[in-house]
Design an enzyme around this catalytic site. Structure first.
Site, PDB file in Angstrom:
ATOM      1  N   PRO A  71       0.827  -1.221   0.000  1.00 42.50           N
ATOM      2  CA  PRO A  71       0.000   0.000   0.000  1.00 42.50           C
ATOM      3  C   PRO A  71       0.861   1.270   0.000  1.00 42.50           C
ATOM      4  O   PRO A  71       0.512   2.248  -0.648  1.00 42.50           O
ATOM      5  CB  PRO A  71      -0.814  -0.134   1.288  1.00 42.50           C
ATOM      6  CG  PRO A  71      -0.890  -1.604   1.544  1.00 42.50           C
ATOM      7  CD  PRO A  71       0.388  -2.191   1.035  1.00 42.50           C
ATOM      8  N   GLU A  94       9.700  -9.974 -17.657  1.00 43.92           N
ATOM      9  CA  GLU A  94       8.329  -9.542 -17.336  1.00 43.92           C
ATOM     10  C   GLU A  94       7.895  -8.426 -18.293  1.00 43.92           C
ATOM     11  O   GLU A  94       6.772  -8.413 -18.796  1.00 43.92           O
ATOM     12  CB  GLU A  94       8.268  -9.054 -15.883  1.00 43.92           C
ATOM     13  CG  GLU A  94       6.919  -8.450 -15.528  1.00 43.92           C
ATOM     14  CD  GLU A  94       6.696  -8.248 -14.023  1.00 43.92           C
ATOM     15  OE1 GLU A  94       7.534  -8.685 -13.230  1.00 43.92           O
ATOM     16  OE2 GLU A  94       5.670  -7.652 -13.667  1.00 43.92           O
TER      17      GLU A  94
END
Ligand SMILES: Cc1cc2nc3c(=O)[nH]c(=O)nc-3n(C[C@H](O)[C@H](O)[C@H](O)COP(=O)(O)OP(=O)(O)OC[C@H]3O[C@@H](n4cnc5c(N)ncnc54)[C@H](O)[C@@H]3O)c2cc1C
Length: 385
Positions: free
Chosen positions: A134, A248
């Protein structure tokens, strides 16, 4: 779209492509709308992919893989999933095989390899990678999830957010701080699995797009993790991430071009049959020019990506090259999404239409796997070195 020859692919690749295409037509496309409502693909679909040998094909035979060290095969699966327009599956399955598994195959202990890899190949275990928190996304050094050394095990505490495959995940590569005083050198990677006490997850997020994707939060409260679940060496996690993130980013670029092609194809069909002012939309010069511009850009993108896949096969794809591909191709995908919706008029804004879904799904491609601003930083760093 012109059918420029794909010179890096052989007849064997073409045969594999056809098998993948048939599988997607039968096992993915008919279920995608249902999965969008469920906010996740079915577990059964993972098992079907495993049965076909489509998961972790690069893994050694001793662990149940096919030992195919040729990224063109991985690229075919990514591309065909993208061409199907099913963005959720197009991100979730490759993340498991081409992003999570490489960390495990390269850095896991023998015990962890034997415990997790065979089940990841069969589709019984679903993989995820958890870096973002977060309070820390782009700035990975700012993570606060900790793994404290307790002799023969670590105690992991903290939380992660926005984790792809998170809700269904059985095995997760987690970035933790093993030494909070050391910045990047204090980051390690560790494997957590569903069976560990204190490891829980939130419900899948309500997202703008990628509805068939179970993106969620993960929570760790005094999770006891055996030392053998550490990946590589303590304090080397950041280096491993920087190394593996190139693949990725290539995966995201490949998906971006294919999803762009999907949208263009759907739009070509649409404008040929839709009429205004007594003529097909396709007859307006604006439509023709927009289609031509998109086609030219996507063709260029496709051949560029083929070249990068080949470079990756040769071990020559570096972080800046992969970042440039991710940046370039996802910007293109979003531009194509916008133009295709426009050419569909109001129908382009209706969820029943593939382009509407693809438009919503495209936006996040510029955010995850490193934001496009971070991609530009990485490119600039290389130019200015
Ligand atoms: C659908 C979805 C799936 C995801 N899947 C995963 C996953 O599987 N695993 C995982 O770990 N994470 C995942 N993420 C998280 C994703 O990687 C992060 O959201 C992303 O890295 C950005 O981090 P942030 O959200 O904290 O934004 P911030 O880092 O807070 O960035 C906010 C803005 O500031 C800009 N900014 C930040 N730093 C700089 C800088 N140095 N220079 C210029 N601009 C800067 C950013 O580019 C961005 O525009 C996912 C996110 C989404 C939405």
């Amino acid at each position: 779209m012109f059918g420029l020859p794909r010179i890096f692919f052989t007849q064997e690749h073409d045969l594999f492509r056809q098998t993948v295409k048939d599988f997607i037509a039968k096992e993915i496309i008919p279920f995608n709308a249902e999965w969008e409502k469920a906010k996740m693909v079915s577990r059964e679909s993972w098992l079907k992919l495993g049965e076909k040998g489509f998961l972790g094909i690069q893994s050694p035979e001793s662990l149940g893989g096919l030992n195919i060290q040729d990224f063109r095969y991985n690229a075919i699966l990514i591309e065909e999933l993208g061409l199907s327009g099913c963005s959720g599956p197009a991100i979730g399955y490759p993340l498991h095989s081409d992003i999570v598994l490489p960390y495990i195959l390269k850095y896991a202990t023998q015990t962890a390899l034997e415990k997790y890899v065979p089940k990841m190949i069969s589709g019984e275990y679903i993989g995820a990678v958890a870096m973002t928190e977060p309070g820390a996304g782009s700035d990975l050094q700012g993570i606060s999830t900790r793994a404290d050394d307790h002799g023969d095990h670590y105690l992991v505490n903290g939380s992660k957010t926005f984790i792809t495959n998170g809700y269904l995940s059985d095995v997760v590569v987690v970035a933790v701080k093993t030494n909070p005083t050391k910045g990047a050198k204090g980051i390690s990677l560790i494997l957590l699995d569903r069976g560990m006490e204190g490891f829980t997850r939130g419900v899948p997020f309500e997202k703008v797009g990628l509805h068939a994707q179970d993106t969620c939060e993960l929570f760790f409260a005094d999770v006891k993790v055996p030392k053998e679940n550490l990946l590589g060496k303590e304090g080397e996690g950041f280096t491993y991430l920087m190394t593996e993130l190139a693949q990725e980013r290539l995966v995201v670029a490949l998906a971006a071009v294919a999803l762009g092609e999907y949208m263009l194809k759907a739009t070509v069909e649409y404008v040929k049959q839709r009429k205004a002012f007594n003529q097909a939309i396709s007859e307006f010069q604006n439509t023709r020019f927009k289609l031509a511009e998109m086609c030219a850009a996507l063709e260029q993108g496709r051949i560029y990506c083929d070249y990068l896949v080949q470079l990756h096969n040769d071990g020559k794809l570096d972080s800046a090259m992969a970042s440039a591909a991710k940046y370039n191709m996802t910007e293109l995908q979003c531009k194509v999404a916008d133009e295709c919706v426009q050419l569909h008029g109001g129908y382009g804004y209706m969820w029943d239409y593939g382009v509407a879904r693809a438009y919503a799904d495209a936006r996040v491609q510029r955010i995850y796997a490193g934001t496009n601003e971070i991609m530009k930083e990485l490119i600039a760093r290389k130019i200015l070195k």
